[in-house]
Design a protein around this motif. Structure first.
Motif, PDB file in Angstrom:
ATOM      1  N   UNK A  19      29.052  33.785  16.759  1.00 29.36           N
ATOM      2  CA  UNK A  19      27.597  33.722  16.801  1.00 29.36           C
ATOM      3  C   UNK A  19      27.415  34.832  17.892  1.00 29.36           C
ATOM      4  N   UNK A  20      26.310  35.517  17.566  1.00 27.85           N
ATOM      5  CA  UNK A  20      26.175  36.720  18.626  1.00 27.85           C
ATOM      6  C   UNK A  20      24.598  36.116  19.278  1.00 27.85           C
ATOM      7  N   UNK A  21      24.925  35.628  20.536  1.00 26.09           N
ATOM      8  CA  UNK A  21      23.425  35.122  21.373  1.00 26.09           C
ATOM      9  C   UNK A  21      22.589  36.088  21.862  1.00 26.09           C
ATOM     10  N   UNK A  22      21.505  36.390  21.398  1.00 27.41           N
ATOM     11  CA  UNK A  22      20.535  37.282  22.348  1.00 27.41           C
ATOM     12  C   UNK A  22      19.198  36.542  22.614  1.00 27.41           C
ATOM     13  N   UNK A  23      19.531  35.227  23.028  1.00 27.16           N
ATOM     14  CA  UNK A  23      18.453  34.365  23.235  1.00 27.16           C
ATOM     15  C   UNK A  23      17.826  34.775  24.504  1.00 27.16           C
ATOM     16  N   UNK A  24      18.315  35.408  25.210  1.00 30.63           N
ATOM     17  CA  UNK A  24      17.788  36.177  26.725  1.00 30.63           C
ATOM     18  C   UNK A  24      16.666  37.077  26.721  1.00 30.63           C
ATOM     19  N   UNK A  25      16.602  37.940  25.476  1.00 31.16           N
ATOM     20  CA  UNK A  25      15.845  38.972  25.357  1.00 31.16           C
ATOM     21  C   UNK A  25      14.979  39.103  23.997  1.00 31.16           C
ATOM     22  N   UNK A  26      15.736  38.534  22.991  1.00 30.86           N
ATOM     23  CA  UNK A  26      15.196  38.824  21.485  1.00 30.86           C
ATOM     24  C   UNK A  26      14.870  37.548  20.943  1.00 30.86           C
ATOM     25  N   UNK A  27      15.045  36.521  21.505  1.00 27.79           N
ATOM     26  CA  UNK A  27      14.889  34.933  21.027  1.00 27.79           C
ATOM     27  C   UNK A  27      14.107  33.836  21.680  1.00 27.79           C
ATOM     28  N   UNK A  28      14.650  33.306  22.426  1.00 33.94           N
ATOM     29  CA  UNK A  28      14.145  32.114  23.151  1.00 33.94           C
ATOM     30  C   UNK A  28      13.232  32.698  24.316  1.00 33.94           C
ATOM     31  N   UNK A  29      13.804  33.917  24.898  1.00 30.59           N
ATOM     32  CA  UNK A  29      12.991  34.739  25.676  1.00 30.59           C
ATOM     33  C   UNK A  29      12.853  36.008  25.154  1.00 30.59           C
ATOM     34  N   UNK A  30      11.664  36.501  25.041  1.00 34.86           N
ATOM     35  CA  UNK A  30      11.475  37.976  24.422  1.00 34.86           C
ATOM     36  C   UNK A  30      11.013  38.861  25.406  1.00 34.86           C
ATOM     37  N   UNK A  31      11.910  39.986  25.596  1.00 36.84           N
ATOM     38  CA  UNK A  31      11.444  41.181  26.280  1.00 36.84           C
ATOM     39  C   UNK A  31      10.315  41.891  25.389  1.00 36.84           C
ATOM     40  N   UNK A  32       9.072  41.875  25.832  1.00 33.61           N
ATOM     41  CA  UNK A  32       7.845  42.312  25.061  1.00 33.61           C
ATOM     42  C   UNK A  32       7.814  43.632  24.820  1.00 33.61           C
ATOM     43  N   UNK A  33       8.340  44.386  25.841  1.00 34.00           N
ATOM     44  CA  UNK A  33       8.416  45.972  25.832  1.00 34.00           C
ATOM     45  C   UNK A  33       9.268  46.379  24.995  1.00 34.00           C
ATOM     46  N   UNK A  34      10.535  45.885  24.835  1.00 36.13           N
ATOM     47  CA  UNK A  34      11.565  46.192  23.826  1.00 36.13           C
ATOM     48  C   UNK A  34      10.969  45.706  22.240  1.00 36.13           C
ATOM     49  N   UNK A  35      10.394  44.663  22.024  1.00 36.72           N
ATOM     50  CA  UNK A  35       9.831  44.303  21.128  1.00 36.72           C
ATOM     51  C   UNK A  35       8.686  44.992  20.566  1.00 36.72           C
ATOM     52  N   UNK A  36       7.804  45.759  21.509  1.00 37.78           N
ATOM     53  CA  UNK A  36       6.694  46.759  21.110  1.00 37.78           C
ATOM     54  C   UNK A  36       7.457  48.057  20.510  1.00 37.78           C
TER      55      UNK A  36
END
Lengths: 190, 190
Positions: A19-36
């Protein structure tokens, strides 16, 4: 996408069971700059495609679907997950096996949200064995809409789902493709 | 917000039991143009506030939380819902009674996502009796972070939850407040 790969290497955590956990920036907490920036990259990749709606499945696909739909200036539609096979109302539905939770569920989309005039871009956060994506593709086909393709944030290439779907003729663009996660070492497809 | 009120009057559907369905533009299908304009309005309303993170609870709050967090240029954090009272790991949690589903659930946020240095803006789609919002406020207080306030898309003013929370000293901004839905007629607070 270089920025995403570097961020996964920096902040992703490989847990037991592959399992790859990316909860800190893509999932439960989201870096909205990266998302955009990921949404803009998806728009660039599908610049030659007609897209009238973005479709995903709740809940983890919602963030990237909102960002991509906003970048294209089109509505976002979410398939809902239901544990019951009793589907009421005028919906398209598809049965999906969740390997993560080892059970079946149905995803449903009200018929009024998809029409044969639509060109659908499917978006999701992860693509592994491809079960969820196949379910969404089946719903798009059932609706008679055109399928522009699918865009995902992270594809686990070694699980084969993405390549299987590409071989069926669907355009699949992944912003990062992992070819191996053995012993916690992440290797991206170049 | 005039545009939101007009859209609710045009496309909202009042169902039996006092349920307002906005699934066609705010919920299962999302008008991303309207979503972006609502997020800008929230940013304008809280222009004088310090906001370092936006907090919501999955799943229906995710879309507006992503849009608002993007407008502020800060991360979005989602509380997860769990049916079990067995909470493992290092999380803040709060017990909430869902009147919609008539059962209790727990919402949890990993402790690493909230710090005493944070200024939290809570965001959600609906505010009725205020149970979900109270749960999120309790998590923010437990974390030691400052609470900038709460912003919601639609408040059912006649259910009183919003005014109760305002009376407790929390700043609550709603983009549309319904003061009555009797006999399917929607009356907004002016």
């Amino acid at each position: 996408m270089k920025e995403l790969e570097e961020r996964i290497l920096k902040d992703g955590i490989v847990l037991d069971g592959g399992v790859l956990s990316v909860g800190g920036f893509l999932n439960q907490q989201i870096d909205t700059g990266l998302l955009s920036r990921m949404a803009e990259e998806v728009r660039r990749l599908f610049a030659d495609a007609v897209v009238t709606k973005v479709l995903t499945v709740e809940a983890s696909g919602i963030a990237i679907a909102i960002a991509v739909a906003t970048a294209f200036g089109v509505p976002a539609v979410f398939a809902k997950k239901s544990m019951t096979s009793n589907i009421v109302g005028d919906v398209y539905s598809s049965s999906v096996h969740s390997f993560t939770h080892n059970r079946d569920y149905r995803m449903t989309v009200p018929k009024r949200f998809l029409s044969p005039l639509d060109h659908i871009l499917i978006v999701d956060d992860f693509l592994a064995n491809g079960a969820a994506l196949q379910g969404l593709i089946s719903i798009v086909k059932e609706s008679g809409a055109s399928l522009a393709g699918a865009a995902v944030e992270i594809e686990k290439g070694f699980q084969g789902g993405g390549d299987l779907i590409r071989a069926s003729g669907v355009r699949v663009e992944s912003l990062a493709i992992l070819d191996s996660m053995e012993q916690g070492k992440l290797v991206f497809r170049s």
